[in-house]
Scaffold this motif. Structure first.
Motif, short mmCIF file in Angstrom:
data_model
loop_
_atom_site.label_atom_id
_atom_site.label_comp_id
_atom_site.label_asym_id
_atom_site.label_seq_id
_atom_site.Cartn_x
_atom_site.Cartn_y
_atom_site.Cartn_z
N PHE A 45 -4.45 -1.44 6.42
CA PHE A 45 -4.87 -2.83 6.24
C PHE A 45 -4.83 -3.44 7.64
O PHE A 45 -3.76 -3.79 8.11
CB PHE A 45 -3.91 -3.59 5.31
N ALA A 53 -0.53 1.53 5.92
CA ALA A 53 0.33 1.50 4.73
C ALA A 53 0.62 2.91 4.22
O ALA A 53 1.73 3.22 3.80
CB ALA A 53 -0.33 0.67 3.63
N GLY A 85 7.97 -1.61 0.78
CA GLY A 85 7.07 -1.49 1.92
C GLY A 85 6.80 -0.07 2.36
O GLY A 85 6.10 0.15 3.36
N ALA A 86 7.31 0.93 1.62
CA ALA A 86 7.13 2.33 2.02
C ALA A 86 5.69 2.81 1.85
O ALA A 86 5.28 3.79 2.45
CB ALA A 86 8.07 3.23 1.21
N GLY A 87 4.93 2.12 0.99
CA GLY A 87 3.54 2.54 0.75
C GLY A 87 3.31 3.09 -0.64
O GLY A 87 2.22 3.59 -0.94
N LYS A 88 4.30 2.96 -1.53
CA LYS A 88 4.20 3.53 -2.88
C LYS A 88 3.06 2.89 -3.67
O LYS A 88 2.22 3.59 -4.25
CB LYS A 88 5.52 3.35 -3.65
N SER A 89 3.03 1.55 -3.69
CA SER A 89 2.00 0.85 -4.48
C SER A 89 0.61 1.14 -3.93
O SER A 89 -0.35 1.29 -4.69
CB SER A 89 2.22 -0.65 -4.49
N THR A 90 0.50 1.20 -2.61
CA THR A 90 -0.80 1.47 -2.01
C THR A 90 -1.27 2.88 -2.39
O THR A 90 -2.44 3.10 -2.71
CB THR A 90 -0.73 1.32 -0.47
N1 LIG Z 1 -3.48 -5.96 0.83
C1 LIG Z 1 -2.68 -5.74 1.88
N2 LIG Z 1 -2.95 -6.33 3.07
C2 LIG Z 1 -2.17 -6.12 4.15
N3 LIG Z 1 -1.06 -5.33 4.14
C3 LIG Z 1 -0.74 -4.73 2.99
C4 LIG Z 1 -1.53 -4.90 1.80
N4 LIG Z 1 -0.94 -4.17 0.81
C5 LIG Z 1 0.13 -3.57 1.35
N5 LIG Z 1 0.26 -3.90 2.65
C6 LIG Z 1 1.31 -3.43 3.58
O1 LIG Z 1 1.36 -2.03 3.49
C7 LIG Z 1 2.70 -1.56 3.51
C8 LIG Z 1 2.99 -0.76 2.25
O2 LIG Z 1 3.03 -1.65 1.13
P1 LIG Z 1 3.19 -1.17 -0.37
O3 LIG Z 1 3.10 -2.37 -1.26
O4 LIG Z 1 2.28 -0.04 -0.63
O5 LIG Z 1 4.68 -0.61 -0.36
P2 LIG Z 1 5.64 -0.30 -1.59
O6 LIG Z 1 6.37 0.92 -1.21
O7 LIG Z 1 4.89 -0.27 -2.84
O8 LIG Z 1 6.61 -1.53 -1.57
P3 LIG Z 1 7.06 -2.50 -2.79
O9 LIG Z 1 8.01 -1.71 -3.58
O10 LIG Z 1 7.70 -3.64 -2.05
O11 LIG Z 1 5.80 -2.88 -3.50
C9 LIG Z 1 3.57 -2.78 3.69
O12 LIG Z 1 3.81 -2.94 5.07
C10 LIG Z 1 2.69 -3.91 3.17
O13 LIG Z 1 3.03 -5.12 3.78
#
Ligand SMILES: Nc1ncnc2c1ncn2[C@@H]1O[C@H](COP(=O)(O)OP(=O)(O)OP(=O)(O)O)[C@@H](O)[C@H]1O
Length: 331
Positions: free
Chosen positions: A21, A26, A47-52
């Protein structure tokens, strides 16, 4: 069935899958395979990137590079086929609070094109699957957080997916609701054979998964069953409370060749076969010892070993002075 998720029949396959992003990377080139029937967890801090990662696998986010497939369908070129194969339960709640449990599902089934003669049967089945049949006439807004999450899982099952994505399914729930969700997820996985790919940052939850991938900073740092990953650590943590921790640290270091760490009144170190080792501490050390505790490796230790910090620590802060459990000093 290949237990490591490899082979042509993989339910989930990712090769060099990446998403940026802007400046933020991510997810950085992830390789992953999940076999049909697995209960697979992605464990990592916020913020590890799991949701992405699951956003890309479920076709909601377009990858920057790399490839992925679900049940053999490409996540970019065959999106409709992927979507028919998966159920999604994401972190944001999207139920209609002013509809009953029954109508939330019925409405969803209709907009998802479930044939009208099948709608009632499928809604009934889905409500029974998650233990909400008795509550079907209540407005979703009057459900507890745990019941709402179960209703969302029921909704994700309406079109009979082969793979269920659950993004932090128990986040913010009390322990009893968490247990109820887990009972249902295990049942769906074991009795219905639904493959489950879930994210969590709760270590106790990751223990329930057949295999987990530990993810940090957008990368998978290790994959295996919880037992395998803990066994790889191979060392127990010995924690000793002492009247004079500095004196004890000095003795452990010079007499037993350990690399102990002092935290408050506790001195800790890691060693293979901790219980067998403790008598040597008593026989070779003069410092006064108040108590000794030996802890087998936990998934937090696995995370620490691979990333240099605990799962609850902020990403930018290392655990100053702590000995990495893999490849660290000591015996
Ligand atoms: N749409 C977006 N625009 C900009 N940055 C993003 C976007 N989505 C995620 N990020 C960034 O990408 C990184 C990974 O985010 P992600 O949500 O995938 O992590 P996560 O492991 O699922 O965390 P959580 O448990 O907090 O949801 C983070 O630094 C987040 O800020």
């Amino acid at each position: 069935m290949a237990t490591d998720g490899s082979g042509p029949e993989a339910m989930v396959r990712a090769r060099g899958l990446a998403k940026s992003f802007g400046e933020v990377e991510a997810v950085k080139g992830v390789d992953l395979e999940v076999a049909p029937g697995e209960l697979f967890g992605l464990l990592g801090p916020n913020g590890a990137g799991k949701s992405t990662l699951i956003g890309m696998l479920s076709t909601l986010i377009t990858p920057t590079s790399g490839t992925g497939s679900i049940a053999g369908f490409d996540i970019v070129r065959e999106r409709p086929d992927v979507r028919r194969s998966i159920g999604l339960v994401f972190q944001e709640q999207t139920l209609d609070r002013y509809l009953t449990g029954w109508y939330n599902l019925k409405f969803h089934a209709e907009i998802y094109g479930v044939p009208s003669e099948e709608v009632d049967g499928r809604v009934t089945r889905a409500l029974r699957d998650v233990g909400l049949w008795e509550e079907r006439e209540r407005l979703a807004g009057t459900y507890s957080g745990g019941m709402r999450r179960r209703l969302e899982i029921a909704r994700g099952l309406l079109h009979r997916p082969r793979l269920l994505f659950l993004d932090e399914p128990t986040a913010g729930l009390d322990p009893r609701s968490r247990e109820a969700i887990w009972d249902r997820v295990r049942e769906l996985n074991e009795s219905e054979g639904i493959t489950v790919l879930m994210t969590t940052h709760y270590l106790e939850e990751a223990e329930n998964c057949g295999r987990i991938a530990v993810i940090d900073g957008g990368e998978i740092v290790t994959v295996g069953s919880p037992a395998e990953l803990k066994a790889q650590i191979g060392r127990d943590r010995v924690e000793i409370v002492a009247r004079d921790p500095e004196a004890l640290r000095e003795e452990l270091s010079t007499r037993l060749g350990l690399a102990p760490v002092v935290e408050g009144d506790t001195v800790w170190f890691t060693v293979a076969g901790g219980r067998r080792f403790v008598p040597r501490v008593f026989s070779e050390v003069d410092a006064e010892i108040t108590s000794v505790q030996v802890r087998s490796p936990s998934l937090d230790d696995v995370f620490l070993a691979h990333t240099g910090r605990g799962i609850d620590s902020p990403a930018q802060e290392g655990r100053g002075g702590a000995e990495p459990l893999v490849g660290g000093p000591g015996r």
